[in-house]
Design an enzyme around this catalytic site. Structure first.
Site, PDB file in Angstrom:
ATOM      1  N   ASP A 170       5.425  -3.307   1.827  1.00 12.44           N
ATOM      2  CA  ASP A 170       6.061  -1.996   1.743  1.00 12.44           C
ATOM      3  C   ASP A 170       5.019  -0.920   2.050  1.00 12.44           C
ATOM      4  O   ASP A 170       3.957  -0.906   1.446  1.00 12.44           O
ATOM      5  CB  ASP A 170       6.637  -1.804   0.340  1.00 12.44           C
ATOM      6  CG  ASP A 170       7.605  -0.644   0.237  1.00 12.44           C
ATOM      7  OD1 ASP A 170       7.454   0.338   0.976  1.00 12.44           O
ATOM      8  OD2 ASP A 170       8.510  -0.723  -0.609  1.00 12.44           O
TER       9      ASP A 170
ATOM     10  N   HIS B  61       5.654   2.556   2.017  1.00 14.11           N
ATOM     11  CA  HIS B  61       6.145   3.876   1.617  1.00 14.11           C
ATOM     12  C   HIS B  61       5.074   4.633   0.832  1.00 14.11           C
ATOM     13  O   HIS B  61       4.909   4.421  -0.361  1.00 14.11           O
ATOM     14  CB  HIS B  61       7.425   3.747   0.789  1.00 14.11           C
ATOM     15  CG  HIS B  61       8.589   3.303   1.596  1.00 14.11           C
ATOM     16  ND1 HIS B  61       8.870   1.975   1.815  1.00 14.11           N
ATOM     17  CD2 HIS B  61       9.531   4.005   2.257  1.00 14.11           C
ATOM     18  CE1 HIS B  61       9.951   1.889   2.579  1.00 14.11           C
ATOM     19  NE2 HIS B  61      10.367   3.098   2.855  1.00 14.11           N
TER      20      HIS B  61
END
Length: 139
Positions: A16, A18
């Site tokens: 991930d 983000h």
């Protein structure tokens, strides 16, 4: 802001990337007196655990937004115990599962994995910060 003497490891687990939410979490925790150790994005469990061991952290906050947090977090409590962090607070939040699922079921599964607190998507970091203060007995 006066430091409260507590250290927290934060980061985004798994594949991930983000980064924006991670930066916001970092800022809010620091503004509330926590020393923040940020392992960044795309981080395996070992990065969180090693950082917690190296810094004698009081808590680990795992973020996931891409939906695979359940897979990425499996076995984390056991690995913490193996590293001598059996009592460390483990929090997890974000979009931690794939698809729309009954939140109570999701929360039960993560608690069964050893997480102390599990936050649904959209939970303000201020709520998590207040829980952290309570759990660490910070006035």
């Amino acid at each position: 802001m006066k430091k409260n003497g507590k250290k927290v490891v934060i980061g985004v687990i798994g594949s991930d990337c983000h980064a924006v939410g991670n930066k916001i979490i970092h800022h809010v925790l620091e503004a509330n007196g926590f020393e923040v150790v940020n392992v960044g994005v795309l981080s395996p469990q070992a990065d969180f655990i090693n950082a917690a061991v190296e810094t004698s952290a009081d808590a680990i906050i795992v973020s996931s937004l891409y939906g695979h947090g359940e897979l990425d977090c499996q076995g984390m409590r056991e690995k913490c115990k193996e590293a001598g962090l059996g009592d460390i607070l483990l929090y997890v939040g974000g979009n931690i599962v794939v698809g729309k699922q009954v939140w109570e079921d999701v929360e039960k599964r993560f608690k069964a994995m050893g997480f102390n607190r599990v936050y649904r998507p959209g939970t303000p970091i201020e709520e998590t910060t207040e829980d952290l203060k309570k759990d660490l007995n910070i006035a």
